[in-house]
Every structure is written in structure tokens, then in C-alpha cells.
Motif scaffolding. Sequence first.
Motif, PDB file in Angstrom:
ATOM      1  N   ALA A  86      12.513  11.684  -5.446  1.00 50.82           N
ATOM      2  CA  ALA A  86      12.844  12.216  -4.118  1.00 50.82           C
ATOM      3  C   ALA A  86      11.881  13.331  -3.711  1.00 50.82           C
ATOM      4  CB  ALA A  86      14.275  12.727  -4.112  1.00 50.82           C
ATOM      5  N   TYR A  87      10.717  13.409  -4.349  1.00 52.11           N
ATOM      6  CA  TYR A  87       9.657  14.365  -4.034  1.00 52.11           C
ATOM      7  C   TYR A  87      10.125  15.813  -4.228  1.00 52.11           C
ATOM      8  CZ  TYR A  87       8.011  10.139  -1.751  1.00 52.11           C
ATOM      9  OH  TYR A  87       7.658   8.845  -1.486  1.00 52.11           O
ATOM     10  N   GLY A  88      10.882  16.047  -5.319  1.00 52.62           N
ATOM     11  CA  GLY A  88      11.306  17.400  -5.648  1.00 52.62           C
ATOM     12  C   GLY A  88      12.656  17.793  -5.091  1.00 52.62           C
ATOM     13  N   TYR A  89      13.247  16.971  -4.254  1.00 50.69           N
ATOM     14  CA  TYR A  89      14.562  17.295  -3.689  1.00 50.69           C
ATOM     15  C   TYR A  89      15.642  16.988  -4.720  1.00 50.69           C
ATOM     16  CZ  TYR A  89      18.628  17.195  -0.603  1.00 50.69           C
ATOM     17  OH  TYR A  89      19.862  17.423  -0.028  1.00 50.69           O
ATOM     18  N   THR A  90      16.516  17.953  -5.013  1.00 52.46           N
ATOM     19  CA  THR A  90      17.558  17.792  -6.017  1.00 52.46           C
ATOM     20  C   THR A  90      18.718  16.975  -5.463  1.00 52.46           C
ATOM     21  OG1 THR A  90      16.982  19.927  -6.986  1.00 52.46           O
ATOM     22  CG2 THR A  90      19.126  18.987  -7.579  1.00 52.46           C
ATOM     23  N   ILE A  91      19.114  15.955  -6.211  1.00 48.65           N
ATOM     24  CA  ILE A  91      20.241  15.097  -5.841  1.00 48.65           C
ATOM     25  C   ILE A  91      21.329  15.286  -6.890  1.00 48.65           C
ATOM     26  CG2 ILE A  91      21.004  12.724  -5.413  1.00 48.65           C
ATOM     27  CD1 ILE A  91      18.164  12.039  -4.631  1.00 48.65           C
ATOM     28  N   ASN A  92      22.476  15.757  -6.458  1.00 45.75           N
ATOM     29  CA  ASN A  92      23.562  16.048  -7.385  1.00 45.75           C
ATOM     30  C   ASN A  92      24.528  14.878  -7.563  1.00 45.75           C
ATOM     31  OD1 ASN A  92      22.669  18.742  -7.809  1.00 45.75           O
ATOM     32  ND2 ASN A  92      23.633  19.363  -5.875  1.00 45.75           N
ATOM     33  N   ASN A  93      24.661  14.042  -6.554  1.00 46.04           N
ATOM     34  CA  ASN A  93      25.587  12.913  -6.642  1.00 46.04           C
ATOM     35  C   ASN A  93      25.042  11.871  -7.608  1.00 46.04           C
ATOM     36  OD1 ASN A  93      26.764  10.198  -5.876  1.00 46.04           O
ATOM     37  ND2 ASN A  93      27.976  11.558  -4.558  1.00 46.04           N
ATOM     38  N   ILE A  94      25.842  11.525  -8.616  1.00 44.86           N
ATOM     39  CA  ILE A  94      25.376  10.605  -9.655  1.00 44.86           C
ATOM     40  C   ILE A  94      25.120   9.212  -9.109  1.00 44.86           C
ATOM     41  CG2 ILE A  94      27.751  10.054 -10.345  1.00 44.86           C
ATOM     42  CD1 ILE A  94      26.709   9.738 -13.203  1.00 44.86           C
ATOM     43  N   TYR A  95      25.950   8.794  -8.147  1.00 45.10           N
ATOM     44  CA  TYR A  95      25.774   7.454  -7.574  1.00 45.10           C
ATOM     45  C   TYR A  95      24.513   7.384  -6.717  1.00 45.10           C
ATOM     46  CZ  TYR A  95      30.602   6.887  -9.099  1.00 45.10           C
ATOM     47  OH  TYR A  95      31.737   6.818  -9.856  1.00 45.10           O
ATOM     48  N   ALA A  96      24.227   8.459  -6.019  1.00 47.96           N
ATOM     49  CA  ALA A  96      22.984   8.505  -5.235  1.00 47.96           C
ATOM     50  C   ALA A  96      21.768   8.488  -6.160  1.00 47.96           C
ATOM     51  CB  ALA A  96      22.962   9.753  -4.360  1.00 47.96           C
ATOM     52  N   GLN A  97      21.882   9.149  -7.300  1.00 46.25           N
ATOM     53  CA  GLN A  97      20.790   9.129  -8.270  1.00 46.25           C
ATOM     54  C   GLN A  97      20.532   7.713  -8.780  1.00 46.25           C
ATOM     55  OE1 GLN A  97      21.958  11.847 -11.350  1.00 46.25           O
ATOM     56  NE2 GLN A  97      21.801  13.671 -10.038  1.00 46.25           N
ATOM     57  N   ILE A  98      21.619   7.016  -9.125  1.00 43.67           N
ATOM     58  CA  ILE A  98      21.487   5.659  -9.661  1.00 43.67           C
ATOM     59  C   ILE A  98      20.882   4.725  -8.619  1.00 43.67           C
ATOM     60  CG2 ILE A  98      22.784   3.661 -10.476  1.00 43.67           C
ATOM     61  CD1 ILE A  98      24.711   5.585 -11.833  1.00 43.67           C
ATOM     62  N   VAL A  99      21.361   4.829  -7.373  1.00 44.30           N
ATOM     63  CA  VAL A  99      20.852   3.956  -6.305  1.00 44.30           C
ATOM     64  C   VAL A  99      19.374   4.221  -6.051  1.00 44.30           C
ATOM     65  CG1 VAL A  99      21.001   3.434  -3.845  1.00 44.30           C
ATOM     66  CG2 VAL A  99      23.094   3.628  -5.207  1.00 44.30           C
ATOM     67  N   ILE A 103       0.834  -1.203   0.000  1.00 42.55           N
ATOM     68  CA  ILE A 103       0.000   0.000   0.000  1.00 42.55           C
ATOM     69  C   ILE A 103       0.872   1.257   0.000  1.00 42.55           C
ATOM     70  CG2 ILE A 103      -1.697   1.306   1.329  1.00 42.55           C
ATOM     71  CD1 ILE A 103      -2.821  -1.363   2.298  1.00 42.55           C
ATOM     72  N   LEU A 104       1.919   1.261   0.817  1.00 41.06           N
ATOM     73  CA  LEU A 104       2.784   2.433   0.906  1.00 41.06           C
ATOM     74  C   LEU A 104       3.462   2.738  -0.423  1.00 41.06           C
ATOM     75  CD1 LEU A 104       4.474   2.049   4.421  1.00 41.06           C
ATOM     76  CD2 LEU A 104       2.728   3.702   3.726  1.00 41.06           C
ATOM     77  N   PHE A 105       4.013   1.719  -1.070  1.00 43.76           N
ATOM     78  CA  PHE A 105       4.701   1.952  -2.334  1.00 43.76           C
ATOM     79  C   PHE A 105       3.723   2.286  -3.456  1.00 43.76           C
ATOM     80  CE2 PHE A 105       8.178  -0.629  -0.362  1.00 43.76           C
ATOM     81  CZ  PHE A 105       9.125   0.381  -0.358  1.00 43.76           C
ATOM     82  N   SER A 106       2.492   1.791  -3.384  1.00 44.45           N
ATOM     83  CA  SER A 106       1.488   2.180  -4.369  1.00 44.45           C
ATOM     84  C   SER A 106       1.126   3.653  -4.218  1.00 44.45           C
ATOM     85  CB  SER A 106       0.234   1.309  -4.219  1.00 44.45           C
ATOM     86  OG  SER A 106       0.525  -0.047  -4.470  1.00 44.45           O
ATOM     87  N   VAL A 107       0.984   4.107  -2.974  1.00 42.37           N
ATOM     88  CA  VAL A 107       0.727   5.530  -2.724  1.00 42.37           C
ATOM     89  C   VAL A 107       1.924   6.360  -3.180  1.00 42.37           C
ATOM     90  CG1 VAL A 107       0.324   7.256  -0.925  1.00 42.37           C
ATOM     91  CG2 VAL A 107      -0.867   5.051  -0.839  1.00 42.37           C
ATOM     92  N   ASP A 108       3.138   5.822  -2.969  1.00 44.22           N
ATOM     93  CA  ASP A 108       4.344   6.533  -3.377  1.00 44.22           C
ATOM     94  C   ASP A 108       4.395   6.724  -4.889  1.00 44.22           C
ATOM     95  OD1 ASP A 108       7.145   7.492  -2.524  1.00 44.22           O
ATOM     96  OD2 ASP A 108       7.598   6.044  -4.113  1.00 44.22           O
ATOM     97  N   THR A 109       3.985   5.713  -5.649  1.00 46.08           N
ATOM     98  CA  THR A 109       3.978   5.851  -7.109  1.00 46.08           C
ATOM     99  C   THR A 109       3.009   6.948  -7.554  1.00 46.08           C
ATOM    100  OG1 THR A 109       2.283   4.131  -7.320  1.00 46.08           O
ATOM    101  CG2 THR A 109       4.585   3.432  -7.475  1.00 46.08           C
ATOM    102  N   PHE A 110       1.872   7.049  -6.871  1.00 42.31           N
ATOM    103  CA  PHE A 110       0.906   8.088  -7.218  1.00 42.31           C
ATOM    104  C   PHE A 110       1.457   9.473  -6.893  1.00 42.31           C
ATOM    105  CE2 PHE A 110      -2.811  10.735  -6.144  1.00 42.31           C
ATOM    106  CZ  PHE A 110      -3.469  10.685  -7.364  1.00 42.31           C
ATOM    107  N   ALA A 111       2.131   9.598  -5.742  1.00 41.52           N
ATOM    108  CA  ALA A 111       2.680  10.887  -5.338  1.00 41.52           C
ATOM    109  C   ALA A 111       3.784  11.338  -6.293  1.00 41.52           C
ATOM    110  CB  ALA A 111       3.218  10.807  -3.909  1.00 41.52           C
ATOM    111  N   THR A 112       4.673  10.415  -6.661  1.00 39.69           N
ATOM    112  CA  THR A 112       5.754  10.788  -7.577  1.00 39.69           C
ATOM    113  C   THR A 112       5.241  11.058  -8.989  1.00 39.69           C
ATOM    114  OG1 THR A 112       6.179   8.416  -7.958  1.00 39.69           O
ATOM    115  CG2 THR A 112       7.506   9.527  -6.286  1.00 39.69           C
ATOM    116  N   SER A 113       4.150  10.401  -9.382  1.00 38.59           N
ATOM    117  CA  SER A 113       3.584  10.651 -10.708  1.00 38.59           C
ATOM    118  C   SER A 113       3.019  12.061 -10.812  1.00 38.59           C
ATOM    119  CB  SER A 113       2.494   9.626 -11.030  1.00 38.59           C
ATOM    120  OG  SER A 113       3.013   8.314 -11.068  1.00 38.59           O
ATOM    121  N   LEU A 114       2.474  12.578  -9.712  1.00 37.29           N
ATOM    122  CA  LEU A 114       1.921  13.933  -9.727  1.00 37.29           C
ATOM    123  C   LEU A 114       2.994  15.000  -9.875  1.00 37.29           C
ATOM    124  CD1 LEU A 114      -0.778  13.649  -6.913  1.00 37.29           C
ATOM    125  CD2 LEU A 114      -1.154  13.695  -9.383  1.00 37.29           C
ATOM    126  N   LEU A 115       4.259  14.649  -9.577  1.00 40.28           N
ATOM    127  CA  LEU A 115       5.355  15.610  -9.676  1.00 40.28           C
ATOM    128  C   LEU A 115       5.912  15.723 -11.083  1.00 40.28           C
ATOM    129  CD1 LEU A 115       7.295  14.749  -6.389  1.00 40.28           C
ATOM    130  CD2 LEU A 115       5.735  16.655  -6.790  1.00 40.28           C
TER     131      LEU A 115
END
Length: 387
Positions: A167-180, A71-83
Motif C-alpha cells: 500500500a506504498y507505506g500506508y498502514t492497514i489495520n483491518n486483517i481482512y483488508a490486508q488479506i484482500v 506495464i503499470l503492474f510491472s512499475v508497481d512491483t518495482f515501486a513496492t520493492s524499493l519500500l
Amino acid sequence: MDRSNLEAFIGSQDQRLFSSTSNLQNSEWYLKYAKKPSPILSLLCWTGLLEDSDKTSRKRIIARILPVLLILFSVDTFATSLLQPNTDLFRILIYQCNYIMSVLIWFAMRRRRKQLTAFLRLLHEIHPQTMPWKLNLTLYGIFISSVIVAALNAVISYRAELAAQLAYGYTINNIYAQIVLIFGKSVLYGTIYPTCPSVVTFLLCLFCQRICDQVRNLTLMIEKCSPKQFTVSFQSDILNQRRRIDDSLFLLQRVFYLPSFLICAASFCSCCTIVAWILKGFDYSVELAIMLTFFLYFFMCGVSLLACLWTAGGLPVELEAFNEEFHKKAQLRLLVNAKTDGIGFAKHLCERPVFVLTGCDIIHFKRGIILSLAAAVLTYTLLILKL
């Protein structure tokens, strides 16, 4: 047989199956086929879809945590889709319906875990079989597909924008963090859909194919039997084996009554949306990783839908072949002996309707509807393109 009588019959079958003390001994026997571990049945047990999933504290904890995570990850997909930029709410709702139906599939299977356990026990008693390596390989391939999609998402050119969205709008600059982040969330999203419905489809196809093989074996036994050997005792033995197969069919219908409909609905929606994307957005400027991701999703959803219809649609074909062969052999015996045996087994079979697996009494699994379904996919794809 009307619905009330059918429910009463199924209830009596459940009581008969669970009242047997021999069935309740060594409760984890169904995890093995011919002394070999079965990955698919172990997976069912650990995900809480079998009656014995609550036997140990570890399995109980996993069975309690799993629905919360779904349920949590399904809600998460909806939240990230709205962004997403230029958000289309209608397409997001269609996309989100797949995750909602995946969660409902798990809850529907969980609700019928007692009947699923009885079905597995009965199927094993009728004819124990091993899990061929090809089936194990197919199961592993279903899980690996979500990893492949996650890897493709992690190497796309707009990786930074996708990571910020996840990441809900939070900018991630590290490429490895982005990939993970992209890889981890993509694996989790892919596990919910399309992996979860694909595994249930794999189960349904596996069980339908096993029952088809059993009915086919009975048909071959009748075919090889001469009219003189087709005695009342032989017919009674054949029909007794057929009765056990009918018991398994009723349990199969009860377990997959709702999940089979949800699987077809989710796969149908995915096929329509993916075909619409291919027709509308496919050009040479689209990234290769994105193209491979969409084609992989389309392959999994299309194969899942076709496999479900084709395999489940084989049940009425095999049952009709059994009835026809039984009736033909009974007529030959009548001609040879110039008299009947006093028991109208063949007439009884002809009067009975052939079993057809249904999904919520909306979808009837027959192979003849495959072409109609393909036309429906194209029709609704054009409607989506016009929106």
C-alpha cells in the motif's frame, strides 16, 4: 543458407500462406481441434496474440488495455520493492528484470501474431489434433500456481508489514483488508511472472512436440516401407510432407526467436536468485509459507527452462533420425535394384543442415547444453552470494 536468403525464403512462405483464400475462410477455425474448443488458442485470441484478435470491438479493447496493465503492474512491483527494509538495489534489479522480460515477451509475441496465426493454420492443415485433457490440466495448473503463491503470501506472519509495503507505506489495520490486498496484488504479480513466461513456454513445448510427432510419423512410414516400394513417387510424397514441416519450422523460429531467449534469460535469473536464497537464508526459523513459495517459484522456473531446452532440443534429434532413415532406405533400394532412380533425394537431405531452434542466435536449443546450463546456474549463484 545465409541470413538474407533465409529472410527472403520466409517472406515467400508467409506470402504463400496468407494468399490462400481457403486459409482465410472461417477465420476462427483454429480455436477448435476436431470440433472441441481449445483453451490455449482461445487464450491467445483474447490476449491479442493472434491475427483475428482485432476482429471484434471487445477483443480490440482487451488487446489495448492488456499492455497498459502489464506495464503499470510491472512499475508497481518495482515501486513496492524499493519500500522493503534494508533494500539491496542490485537484487531488486535482478528481480525486476523478470517482470521487464515478461512484458517484452508479450510484446514480441504480439508483434509476430500474423506469423503465429499462419503457423497454427499450417500446423492444423498438416495434421489436425485434439488437445488432450492432460495438456489442458497442465495449462490450468500454471494459472492456479499464481493463486497458490498469493494464498501463501496472505497467511505469512508479517502480513501487516507486507500489506503496508504493497500500500506504498500506508498502514492497514483491518486483517481482512490486508488479506484482500496481499492476495489481489500477488495474483496480479504472479500472472505477469512467472505465469506469462510459463504459458509461452507451454506453447513452445506444445508446438515443438507436435512437429516432432509429425517428423517421427514420417520416419516410421519410411521404416515400414520396403526397398522396392521406396520409389521416386513415394520419396517425392515424403519430401513434400517434409517441406510443409519445414515451412512450419521456419514460422516457429520466426515467432519464438526473441521470446524463447527472454524465457530462458528470465528463468535462468530466477533459478540463480532462488538457489542463492536457499543456500544463504534457509534455516529452521524461516516460515513454512515462505519456504513453499520459494520452492514453488524454483519448480516453475526450473521446469520451464528444462522443458524448453528438452522439447525444442528434440527437433534436431527427430530431423537427424528422419534423414538417416531416408538415406539408409535409399541405399537399400540402390542395392536391391543395382541402379539409381536418377534423383539424389538422399544426397540432398544429407547436404542440408539440420534445423535447430535458436533464441536470438545466442541460445541454440540442444539437449546437450542442459548440463552446462546447470553448472552455469551454480556458478552465478555463488557470484550472487558473494555480492
